[in-house]
Write a protein that holds these residues in place. Sequence first.
Motif, PDB file in Angstrom:
ATOM      1  N   PRO A 296     -19.822 -23.375  -8.878  1.00  0.00           N
ATOM      2  CA  PRO A 296     -20.956 -22.791  -9.605  1.00  0.00           C
ATOM      3  C   PRO A 296     -20.858 -22.900 -11.122  1.00  0.00           C
ATOM      4  O   PRO A 296     -21.894 -22.979 -11.799  1.00  0.00           O
ATOM      5  N   MET A 297     -19.639 -22.947 -11.658  1.00  0.00           N
ATOM      6  CA  MET A 297     -19.505 -23.024 -13.119  1.00  0.00           C
ATOM      7  C   MET A 297     -20.086 -24.328 -13.645  1.00  0.00           C
ATOM      8  O   MET A 297     -20.627 -24.357 -14.762  1.00  0.00           O
ATOM      9  N   PHE A 298     -20.001 -25.398 -12.868  1.00  0.00           N
ATOM     10  CA  PHE A 298     -20.605 -26.666 -13.294  1.00  0.00           C
ATOM     11  C   PHE A 298     -22.116 -26.508 -13.426  1.00  0.00           C
ATOM     12  O   PHE A 298     -22.715 -26.942 -14.417  1.00  0.00           O
ATOM     13  N   TRP A 299     -22.739 -25.874 -12.413  1.00  0.00           N
ATOM     14  CA  TRP A 299     -24.190 -25.714 -12.437  1.00  0.00           C
ATOM     15  C   TRP A 299     -24.623 -24.731 -13.522  1.00  0.00           C
ATOM     16  O   TRP A 299     -25.735 -24.842 -14.058  1.00  0.00           O
ATOM     17  N   ALA A 300     -23.755 -23.764 -13.841  1.00  0.00           N
ATOM     18  CA  ALA A 300     -24.058 -22.836 -14.940  1.00  0.00           C
ATOM     19  C   ALA A 300     -24.219 -23.590 -16.250  1.00  0.00           C
ATOM     20  O   ALA A 300     -25.033 -23.226 -17.100  1.00  0.00           O
ATOM     21  N   VAL A 301     -23.431 -24.647 -16.413  1.00  0.00           N
ATOM     22  CA  VAL A 301     -23.520 -25.487 -17.612  1.00  0.00           C
ATOM     23  C   VAL A 301     -24.665 -26.482 -17.475  1.00  0.00           C
ATOM     24  O   VAL A 301     -25.500 -26.641 -18.371  1.00  0.00           O
ATOM     25  N   LEU A 352     -13.225 -36.203  -4.710  1.00  0.00           N
ATOM     26  CA  LEU A 352     -12.799 -34.993  -5.405  1.00  0.00           C
ATOM     27  C   LEU A 352     -12.340 -35.302  -6.832  1.00  0.00           C
ATOM     28  O   LEU A 352     -12.545 -34.489  -7.743  1.00  0.00           O
ATOM     29  N   LYS A 353     -11.731 -36.462  -7.030  1.00  0.00           N
ATOM     30  CA  LYS A 353     -11.337 -36.865  -8.385  1.00  0.00           C
ATOM     31  C   LYS A 353     -12.571 -37.154  -9.240  1.00  0.00           C
ATOM     32  O   LYS A 353     -12.605 -36.833 -10.434  1.00  0.00           O
ATOM     33  N   LYS A 354     -13.576 -37.772  -8.634  1.00  0.00           N
ATOM     34  CA  LYS A 354     -14.831 -38.015  -9.357  1.00  0.00           C
ATOM     35  C   LYS A 354     -15.466 -36.685  -9.788  1.00  0.00           C
ATOM     36  O   LYS A 354     -15.961 -36.553 -10.911  1.00  0.00           O
ATOM     37  N   MET A 355     -15.442 -35.699  -8.895  1.00  0.00           N
ATOM     38  CA  MET A 355     -16.014 -34.402  -9.216  1.00  0.00           C
ATOM     39  C   MET A 355     -15.244 -33.718 -10.345  1.00  0.00           C
ATOM     40  O   MET A 355     -15.831 -33.082 -11.221  1.00  0.00           O
ATOM     41  N   THR A 356     -13.925 -33.880 -10.343  1.00  0.00           N
ATOM     42  CA  THR A 356     -13.097 -33.296 -11.404  1.00  0.00           C
ATOM     43  C   THR A 356     -13.442 -33.914 -12.756  1.00  0.00           C
ATOM     44  O   THR A 356     -13.613 -33.203 -13.758  1.00  0.00           O
ATOM     45  N   VAL A 357     -13.563 -35.236 -12.789  1.00  0.00           N
ATOM     46  CA  VAL A 357     -13.928 -35.921 -14.038  1.00  0.00           C
ATOM     47  C   VAL A 357     -15.331 -35.496 -14.472  1.00  0.00           C
ATOM     48  O   VAL A 357     -15.596 -35.307 -15.669  1.00  0.00           O
ATOM     49  N   GLY A 358     -16.231 -35.331 -13.511  1.00  0.00           N
ATOM     50  CA  GLY A 358     -17.592 -34.890 -13.829  1.00  0.00           C
ATOM     51  C   GLY A 358     -17.599 -33.522 -14.492  1.00  0.00           C
ATOM     52  O   GLY A 358     -18.330 -33.288 -15.463  1.00  0.00           O
ATOM     53  N   MET A 359     -16.772 -32.597 -13.997  1.00  0.00           N
ATOM     54  CA  MET A 359     -16.679 -31.268 -14.595  1.00  0.00           C
ATOM     55  C   MET A 359     -16.140 -31.353 -16.021  1.00  0.00           C
ATOM     56  O   MET A 359     -16.614 -30.644 -16.927  1.00  0.00           O
ATOM     57  N   PHE A 360     -15.156 -32.213 -16.234  1.00  0.00           N
ATOM     58  CA  PHE A 360     -14.587 -32.379 -17.582  1.00  0.00           C
ATOM     59  C   PHE A 360     -15.633 -32.932 -18.549  1.00  0.00           C
ATOM     60  O   PHE A 360     -15.757 -32.454 -19.686  1.00  0.00           O
ATOM     61  N   LEU A 361     -16.405 -33.923 -18.108  1.00  0.00           N
ATOM     62  CA  LEU A 361     -17.433 -34.515 -18.976  1.00  0.00           C
ATOM     63  C   LEU A 361     -18.525 -33.501 -19.300  1.00  0.00           C
ATOM     64  O   LEU A 361     -19.048 -33.476 -20.425  1.00  0.00           O
ATOM     65  N   ALA A 362     -18.890 -32.653 -18.345  1.00  0.00           N
ATOM     66  CA  ALA A 362     -19.887 -31.614 -18.600  1.00  0.00           C
ATOM     67  C   ALA A 362     -19.377 -30.628 -19.652  1.00  0.00           C
ATOM     68  O   ALA A 362     -20.141 -30.157 -20.502  1.00  0.00           O
ATOM     69  N   SER A 363     -18.086 -30.325 -19.581  1.00  0.00           N
ATOM     70  CA  SER A 363     -17.485 -29.454 -20.596  1.00  0.00           C
ATOM     71  C   SER A 363     -17.570 -30.089 -21.979  1.00  0.00           C
ATOM     72  O   SER A 363     -17.927 -29.429 -22.965  1.00  0.00           O
ATOM     73  N   MET A 364     -17.286 -31.388 -22.049  1.00  0.00           N
ATOM     74  CA  MET A 364     -17.361 -32.097 -23.334  1.00  0.00           C
ATOM     75  C   MET A 364     -18.807 -32.180 -23.840  1.00  0.00           C
ATOM     76  O   MET A 364     -19.056 -32.186 -25.045  1.00  0.00           O
ATOM     77  N   ALA A 365     -19.762 -32.226 -22.903  1.00  0.00           N
ATOM     78  CA  ALA A 365     -21.177 -32.257 -23.303  1.00  0.00           C
ATOM     79  C   ALA A 365     -21.547 -30.986 -24.054  1.00  0.00           C
ATOM     80  O   ALA A 365     -22.304 -31.018 -25.032  1.00  0.00           O
ATOM     81  N   ILE A 533     -24.574 -16.892 -12.943  1.00  0.00           N
ATOM     82  CA  ILE A 533     -23.535 -16.775 -13.965  1.00  0.00           C
ATOM     83  C   ILE A 533     -24.154 -16.806 -15.364  1.00  0.00           C
ATOM     84  O   ILE A 533     -23.773 -16.035 -16.247  1.00  0.00           O
ATOM     85  N   VAL A 534     -25.125 -17.707 -15.559  1.00  0.00           N
ATOM     86  CA  VAL A 534     -25.803 -17.781 -16.859  1.00  0.00           C
ATOM     87  C   VAL A 534     -26.513 -16.471 -17.159  1.00  0.00           C
ATOM     88  O   VAL A 534     -26.489 -15.965 -18.287  1.00  0.00           O
ATOM     89  N   LEU A 535     -27.155 -15.888 -16.129  1.00  0.00           N
ATOM     90  CA  LEU A 535     -27.826 -14.598 -16.300  1.00  0.00           C
ATOM     91  C   LEU A 535     -26.845 -13.532 -16.770  1.00  0.00           C
ATOM     92  O   LEU A 535     -27.129 -12.749 -17.681  1.00  0.00           O
ATOM     93  N   ALA A 554     -18.197 -24.199 -22.500  1.00  0.00           N
ATOM     94  CA  ALA A 554     -17.335 -25.382 -22.419  1.00  0.00           C
ATOM     95  C   ALA A 554     -15.922 -24.989 -22.038  1.00  0.00           C
ATOM     96  O   ALA A 554     -15.284 -25.648 -21.192  1.00  0.00           O
ATOM     97  N   ALA A 555     -15.417 -23.916 -22.633  1.00  0.00           N
ATOM     98  CA  ALA A 555     -14.048 -23.455 -22.343  1.00  0.00           C
ATOM     99  C   ALA A 555     -13.933 -22.951 -20.902  1.00  0.00           C
ATOM    100  O   ALA A 555     -12.945 -23.235 -20.206  1.00  0.00           O
ATOM    101  N   LEU A 556     -14.948 -22.197 -20.450  1.00  0.00           N
ATOM    102  CA  LEU A 556     -14.933 -21.689 -19.078  1.00  0.00           C
ATOM    103  C   LEU A 556     -14.934 -22.830 -18.068  1.00  0.00           C
ATOM    104  O   LEU A 556     -14.181 -22.811 -17.080  1.00  0.00           O
ATOM    105  N   LEU A 557     -15.781 -23.835 -18.299  1.00  0.00           N
ATOM    106  CA  LEU A 557     -15.853 -24.962 -17.376  1.00  0.00           C
ATOM    107  C   LEU A 557     -14.561 -25.771 -17.397  1.00  0.00           C
ATOM    108  O   LEU A 557     -14.101 -26.255 -16.351  1.00  0.00           O
ATOM    109  N   LEU A 558     -13.952 -25.926 -18.557  1.00  0.00           N
ATOM    110  CA  LEU A 558     -12.683 -26.660 -18.648  1.00  0.00           C
ATOM    111  C   LEU A 558     -11.593 -25.946 -17.853  1.00  0.00           C
ATOM    112  O   LEU A 558     -10.812 -26.586 -17.140  1.00  0.00           O
ATOM    113  N   ALA A 559     -11.552 -24.609 -17.958  1.00  0.00           N
ATOM    114  CA  ALA A 559     -10.570 -23.829 -17.192  1.00  0.00           C
ATOM    115  C   ALA A 559     -10.813 -23.981 -15.691  1.00  0.00           C
ATOM    116  O   ALA A 559      -9.871 -24.177 -14.911  1.00  0.00           O
TER     117      ALA A 559
END
Length: 608
Positions: A296-301, A352-365, A533-535, A554-559
């Motif tokens: 859910p943290m990915f979708w929150a971002v 699963l590795k692709k999803m991990t990289v996707g979460m990292f890129l969203a954090s950088m966004a 979560i955004v709410l 960004a910090a929450l998603l990275l964690a």
Amino acid sequence: FGFSKNIGFLHVLCFGFPLSIFFIVINEFCERFSYYGMKAVLTLYFTRFLLWGDNFATAIYHAFVALCYLTPILGAIIADSWLGKFKTILYLSIVYAIGQVVLSVGSISDLTDQNQDGSPDHIAVNVALSMIGLILIALGTGGIKPCVSAFGGDQFEDDQEKQRSTFFSLFYLSINAGSLLSTLVTPTIRASECGIHTKQECYPLAFGVPAILMAVALVVFIIGSKMYKKVKPQGNIMLEVSKCVGFAIKNRFRHRSKEFPKREHWLDWASEKYDKRLIAQTKMVLRVLFLYIPLPMFWAVFDQQGSRWTLQAAVMNGDFIVNPILIVIMVPVVDSLVYPLIKKCKLNFTALKKMTVGMFLASMAFVASALVQVQIDKTYPVFPAAGQTQIKLINLGAVAATVQFQPQLQNVTVAPNEANNDGYDSNIMQEFMITSNGLKSLALLDTTDLHEVFSASYAIFCVKDKLSINYFEDVAPNTVHMAWQIPQYFLLTCAEVLFSVSGLEFSYSQAPSNMKSVLQAGWLLTVAVGNIIVLIVTGASTIKEQWAEYVLFAALLLAVCIIFAIMASFYTYIDPNEIEAQLSEEEKEKEKKDQDDNEKAAEADSRM
């Protein structure tokens, strides 16, 4: 072309495909146009028409999106247990279309504009209609979401696996085409002017066009009615899984003393009531659902591109749309170029590795969006502190001077009671003219949160009460161009391709054949929780600077990305088909053994 008549429906073939699927694909295109077109202008409608603050508009936007992704569970239960997919899609599409119409009507300013000044006299009526419309839309779009693609898959026979695969590609293409076209069209319509008494941003038409497309989607779906293969409700597997899990927990609690031997898995406590196959399939599903916990943290971002990023773009210089165009470009590039290159490098780039990289890129966004926000903040004027007002004196020569109480740069700051004995609110931008009769107020304009929505501001002065108007630029237009948002959108689009597409692929490949809808519902639920979560964050956060809020997300998603990477490293991939085949073989052997035992018992009885 081919034609045959089966029981209950007309089975018409077109180039080897059931003709009915073309109605379903067109229906999906129109429905996605309707949804994304409406959502593209929703946040601006909240802030510019309903005049809500940014935080409240963001909260309502994400509450709406969350509801859209909670209702698929309800739609799946209704379709599988009661009405079937066809009737569920039909009835909820009617609700959907009504919701779009109500929202469009609610955005008409002339609806309660009795004094014909261009603003609703009873904004509560517009708000009520808008909220009713959004609730109906959420019920409609969410309810049909888990049904349409599955209903399309039902149209194929068992020997049409290749055609079914092509259908899902066409189905996904129709989603992206509808999204792209609508997010290009509806913002343009909104920017046009319409109205009976005064011309202003045309939200009724911006919402009206999606309403028309939803009506078209409904008509197209009904036209193909006689050609559809309608599978009767078979019972909801989600309910069976829930009951199995509930019984296992209850049974384990009852037998928690040491006198009862431990079982290999806690779900095995359901074996007294449920068969081995259901328990094994439920184990597979729960293994994947466990990995969904951090998602859910990915979708929150991700979903803040429709709220916070839209508001960020609203104060920037320029006017163009980034995300839909990037999506259309990036999906084929990644599939045909990036992944093959990674494969040639002999890197095991799993889902699963692709999803991990996707979460990292969203954090950088979001780090990129924070940097852009810092540059935007530098262009804002300096506003007076609490209890203070800034004034600007303009020398008009022989004519009496004009004093304007308004946020300004490089101006003298004085206390309100020193500048105005009449007790005007210091949070109100006021224009005054000093005449022989004293200080005369010319205009009042609320400037609460002005720094978040302005592009430029001008003062208008009347000289000697004549029709001679002079314009003075008070606040210069924002010079930060929208092109600076391209890096953050590029990163988020790459993240979406890696995370969303790979997540769906992973969920499908790891799910038992009859429980793919369960994981689909679980996946959609992560989107809903992300928006909740955004709410919570926007409601509880005391952060005043927008760039700091971006850094927080960004910090929450990275964690969370690090946590997900650790969880994924312990996951073992399985082949559900192989496990189910093994279970089938065991069931056959057991049936054969039971049959042999019964025959032996029958022989023994006959001898006696």
